[in-house]
Motif scaffolding. Structure first.
Motif, short mmCIF file in Angstrom:
data_model
loop_
_atom_site.label_atom_id
_atom_site.label_comp_id
_atom_site.label_asym_id
_atom_site.label_seq_id
_atom_site.Cartn_x
_atom_site.Cartn_y
_atom_site.Cartn_z
N THR A 229 -23.76 10.57 3.71
CA THR A 229 -23.15 9.33 3.20
C THR A 229 -22.06 9.75 2.23
O THR A 229 -22.27 9.80 1.02
N PRO A 230 -20.88 10.09 2.75
CA PRO A 230 -19.83 10.66 1.90
C PRO A 230 -19.42 9.71 0.77
O PRO A 230 -19.52 8.49 0.89
N ASP A 231 -18.97 10.31 -0.32
CA ASP A 231 -18.46 9.54 -1.45
C ASP A 231 -17.25 8.72 -1.00
O ASP A 231 -16.38 9.22 -0.27
N VAL A 232 -17.17 7.48 -1.48
CA VAL A 232 -16.07 6.59 -1.12
C VAL A 232 -15.29 6.21 -2.38
O VAL A 232 -15.87 5.82 -3.40
N TYR A 233 -13.99 6.33 -2.27
CA TYR A 233 -13.06 6.02 -3.36
C TYR A 233 -12.14 4.88 -2.92
O TYR A 233 -11.79 4.77 -1.74
N THR A 234 -11.72 4.06 -3.87
CA THR A 234 -10.67 3.08 -3.62
C THR A 234 -9.35 3.83 -3.52
O THR A 234 -9.02 4.62 -4.40
N ARG A 235 -8.61 3.60 -2.44
CA ARG A 235 -7.37 4.35 -2.18
C ARG A 235 -6.22 3.71 -2.97
O ARG A 235 -5.82 2.58 -2.70
N LEU A 236 -5.70 4.43 -3.96
CA LEU A 236 -4.73 3.82 -4.87
C LEU A 236 -3.42 3.45 -4.19
O LEU A 236 -2.79 2.47 -4.59
N SER A 237 -3.01 4.18 -3.18
CA SER A 237 -1.73 3.84 -2.55
C SER A 237 -1.77 2.44 -1.93
O SER A 237 -0.73 1.78 -1.83
N SER A 238 -2.96 1.97 -1.57
CA SER A 238 -3.09 0.62 -0.99
C SER A 238 -2.90 -0.47 -2.04
O SER A 238 -2.69 -1.64 -1.69
N PHE A 239 -3.01 -0.10 -3.31
CA PHE A 239 -2.96 -1.10 -4.38
C PHE A 239 -1.80 -0.88 -5.33
O PHE A 239 -1.74 -1.50 -6.40
N ARG A 240 -0.87 -0.03 -4.94
CA ARG A 240 0.25 0.29 -5.82
C ARG A 240 1.02 -0.96 -6.26
O ARG A 240 1.30 -1.16 -7.44
N ASP A 241 1.36 -1.82 -5.30
CA ASP A 241 2.14 -3.02 -5.65
C ASP A 241 1.37 -3.94 -6.58
O ASP A 241 1.92 -4.48 -7.54
N TRP A 242 0.08 -4.11 -6.31
CA TRP A 242 -0.74 -4.98 -7.17
C TRP A 242 -0.79 -4.42 -8.59
O TRP A 242 -0.61 -5.16 -9.56
N ILE A 243 -1.01 -3.11 -8.71
CA ILE A 243 -1.08 -2.47 -10.03
C ILE A 243 0.23 -2.69 -10.79
O ILE A 243 0.25 -3.12 -11.95
N LEU A 244 1.33 -2.39 -10.14
CA LEU A 244 2.63 -2.50 -10.80
C LEU A 244 2.94 -3.95 -11.18
O LEU A 244 3.44 -4.22 -12.28
N ASN A 245 2.62 -4.88 -10.29
CA ASN A 245 2.87 -6.30 -10.61
C ASN A 245 2.05 -6.73 -11.83
O ASN A 245 2.57 -7.41 -12.72
N GLU A 246 0.80 -6.33 -11.87
CA GLU A 246 -0.06 -6.76 -12.98
C GLU A 246 0.40 -6.15 -14.31
O GLU A 246 0.49 -6.86 -15.33
N ILE A 247 0.69 -4.85 -14.33
CA ILE A 247 1.02 -4.25 -15.62
C ILE A 247 2.43 -4.63 -16.07
O ILE A 247 2.73 -4.59 -17.25
N ASN A 248 3.27 -5.04 -15.15
CA ASN A 248 4.62 -5.44 -15.54
C ASN A 248 4.71 -6.93 -15.89
O ASN A 248 5.64 -7.37 -16.57
N ASN A 249 3.75 -7.72 -15.42
CA ASN A 249 3.83 -9.18 -15.62
C ASN A 249 2.91 -9.70 -16.70
O ASN A 249 2.99 -10.85 -17.08
N ASN A 250 1.97 -8.86 -17.18
CA ASN A 250 1.05 -9.33 -18.22
C ASN A 250 1.54 -8.89 -19.58
O ASN A 250 1.07 -7.93 -20.12
#
Length: 250
Positions: A229-250
């Protein structure tokens, strides 16, 4: 069928974690972007400093305490020792991904009150704009780090631990997990040896590949470090736009 453990367990009495298994002491202060997220004085999750006022972690770290702010400890190697580099901040806002469903989209931003200047900030080039790897190829060697329990007795690591991680192909990971959905916004990894990998107190910590942040610790199986049951990580490249939008708009 496969059994999924959300890899941080928070109880009413405090935070109970588990461990990076098969790891080693990190070189002190070699990972200044590492954050310890604490509730009521106890380490519960890891995190990744992505800007002076934002820490990235896993959405599942917040679940039981929806209205309780985290204490964010930066610049530490030991959770208990007093170190001149250690600074403590309080979160003022939690921003879990709007599509987090208890399994997928397991990512959250924490805004911290940043009146103090992180003295080591000039020495780290870890702003999110520069750090997200878009290409995670099977076989790539990476590292994850955290302060989780180093035994099976809720003994938190005295010093930051790290462990080597080998990236698996999506096909291989899906085959091993069976009925558990492994989406394109996840990435899987295993240790070089059996029983090497992350466990519960390591949730929200970073998967670092070639010095860049590539993932966030999300979930694993019933037995930590089990390659079945391999370790599973959230893939950051899939969320790049969301991250940038949130930190730039808040």
């Amino acid at each position: 069928g496969s059994f999924v453990v959300v890899v941080t367990t928070l109880s009413a009495s405090g935070v109970e974690g588990s461990h990076i298994v098969g790891g080693r002491d990190a070189v002190p202060h070699s990972r200044p972007y590492m954050a310890s997220l604490q509730l009521r004085g106890r380490h519960g999750c890891g995190g990744l400093l992505v800007r002076e006022d934002y820490v990235l972690t896993a959405a599942h770290c917040q679940q039981p305490y929806l209205n309780e702010p985290f204490t964010v400890v930066l610049g530490g190697d030991s959770l208990t020792a007093s170190e001149p580099t250690k600074q403590t901040f309080t979160t003022v806002r939690s921003i879990p991904h709007p599509n987090y469903d208890g399994h997928a989209n397991d990512i959250m931003l924490l805004k911290v009150r940043s009146k103090k200047k992180h003295f080591y900030f000039n020495n780290i080039d870890f702003y999110i704009l520069k750090v997200i790897l878009d290409c995670l190829l099977a076989g790539r060697n990476c590292i994850t780090a955290g302060w989780g329990d180093i035994g099976d007795n809720n003994t938190l690591a005295n010093r930051l631990q790290e462990v080597n991680v080998t990236i698996l192909s999506q096909r291989s990971c899906r085959g091993r997990w069976g009925a558990v959905p492994i989406t394109r916004s996840m990435v899987c990894g295993t240790g070089a040896d059996n029983l090497q990998g992350f466990c519960s107190g390591d949730s929200g910590g970073p998967l670092v590949c070639d010095g860049a942040a590539a993932g966030v610790v999300s979930f694993s199986g019933r037995r930590c470090g089990d390659p079945r049951t391999p370790d599973v990580y959230t893939r950051l490249s899939s969320f790049r736009d969301w991250i940038l939008n949130e930190i730039n708009n808040n």
